[in-house]
Design a protein around this motif. Structure first.
Motif, mmCIF file in Angstrom:
data_model
loop_
_atom_site.group_PDB
_atom_site.id
_atom_site.type_symbol
_atom_site.label_atom_id
_atom_site.label_comp_id
_atom_site.label_asym_id
_atom_site.label_seq_id
_atom_site.Cartn_x
_atom_site.Cartn_y
_atom_site.Cartn_z
ATOM 1 N N GLY A 267 0.879 -1.145 0.040
ATOM 2 C CA GLY A 267 -0.036 -0.021 0.054
ATOM 3 C C GLY A 267 0.771 1.266 0.069
ATOM 4 N N VAL A 268 0.225 2.400 -0.608
ATOM 5 C CA VAL A 268 0.949 3.786 -0.478
ATOM 6 C C VAL A 268 0.109 4.512 0.149
ATOM 7 N N TYR A 269 0.628 5.471 1.235
ATOM 8 C CA TYR A 269 -0.426 6.280 2.040
ATOM 9 C C TYR A 269 0.246 7.534 2.077
ATOM 10 N N ARG A 270 -0.429 8.428 2.234
ATOM 11 C CA ARG A 270 -0.336 10.105 2.361
ATOM 12 C C ARG A 270 -0.552 10.488 3.779
ATOM 13 N N TYR A 271 0.259 11.159 4.374
ATOM 14 C CA TYR A 271 0.116 11.562 5.749
ATOM 15 C C TYR A 271 -0.288 12.843 5.700
ATOM 16 N N PHE A 272 -1.174 13.334 6.423
ATOM 17 C CA PHE A 272 -2.167 14.678 6.510
ATOM 18 C C PHE A 272 -1.887 15.216 7.747
ATOM 19 N N GLY A 273 -1.138 14.521 8.649
ATOM 20 C CA GLY A 273 -1.006 15.172 9.994
ATOM 21 C C GLY A 273 0.232 16.260 10.286
ATOM 22 N N TYR A 274 0.675 16.283 11.315
ATOM 23 C CA TYR A 274 1.739 17.362 11.372
ATOM 24 C C TYR A 274 2.954 16.807 12.738
#
Length: 284
Positions: A267-274
């Motif tokens: 899987g490929v995931y994009r992080y939107f946190g900080y």
């Protein structure tokens, strides 16, 4: 069912460990969104030897919320196809039974992931970790088989003599468990290699579980579809060791062990946190 629900204790244990005080860091809080692809595998009454050479395909979308550096809550929507045939086996009973099936699976799953190592997006020293996961699944399945070039849904045919309205459900539950590896590519992007199996609350993924019903019994229950039901219920080709395999009351499947399926995905995931900046000590 008792065996199935015993496995729930694994999830409870994982959660208790992960919420212990030593795992209270919050540098990594935030959402991730991504997709997965990989082979899907079925294990059950037709694949009793855990053959891995006949995979289907799975596709999934998921979102994760990083609670801290160790604990992640995940939600997934998965679609997969699994199939198998008795003539793939070297087992003489299965060769004589001669059944086959295929089903598409549509699943909603929720799980908790426990990172073995501290995992922080964008941190070169904490960007890789193996993990374990456990959770629950609700899924839809609809086993079918082919006859003379046409595919028939097996549940509605009552192939083990189920009266109309008393067949197994198309919806079922599962206990999700597995392991994987997370690798940070940069602050925003990461990949996951994930092996995720299911312990199911049903033995009818493959439409096989109990004993043979007689042809007359099936005809009395199935009306217009009776002849198709009779053929798909008993496709046996008797051999020397099992000359009377399709007789009413003889074993058709093993109802003591429920079916299962598994996904091996990347899987490929994009992080939107900080990531919070470290506090700076005042100058003196």
């Amino acid at each position: 069912m008792v065996h199935f629900f015993r496995k729930i204790s694994l999830v409870i244990t994982t959660v208790c460990i992960a919420f212990s005080p030593s795992f209270s860091q919050d540098e990594n809080k935030g959402w991730e969104v991504g997709g997965r692809i990989g082979p899907s595998l079925y294990f059950g009454d037709l694949n009793t030897d855990f053959d891995l050479t006949r995979p289907g395909l799975m596709l999934g979308l998921g979102t994760h919320y990083n609670l801290n550096n160790r604990l992640v809550l995940g939600f997934m929507v998965n679609g997969a196809r699994v199939y198998y045939r008795d003539d793939y086996s070297t087992n003489l009973f299965q060769q004589a039974r001669n059944l086959s099936f295929r089903t598409d699976i549509y699943e909603l799953a929720a799980r908790m992931e426990f990172n073995f190592l501290e995992y922080i997006h964008g941190d070169i020293d904490h960007g890789v970790t193996p993990y374990l996961h456990g959770g629950f699944s609700a899924f839809y399945y609809r086993p079918s088989a082919e006859l003379d070039g046409e595919r028939y849904a097996l549940r509605s045919l009552g192939t083990e003599g189920q009266p109309p309205g008393e067949e197994y459900f198309y919806l079922s539950l599962g206990f999700v468990y597995g392991a994987g590896l997370k690798v940070d590519l940069n602050y925003r992007w990461s990949i996951q290699i994930d092996l995720s199996a299911r312990l199911l609350a049903t033995d009818y993924i493959d439409d096989v579980s109990g004993t043979y019903a007689g042809a007359d019994e099936i005809r009395s229950l199935r009306g217009a579809n009776a002849e198709v039901a009779v053929i798909l219920a008993d496709r046996s080709i008797p051999n020397e060791q099992f000359p009377q395999i399709g007789e009413p009351g003889r074993q058709r499947g093993n109802g003591k062990n429920n079916d299962s399926f598994a996904f091996l995905s990347i899987g490929v995931y994009r992080y939107f946190g900080y990531m919070r900046c470290p506090k700076v000590s005042p100058l003196h």
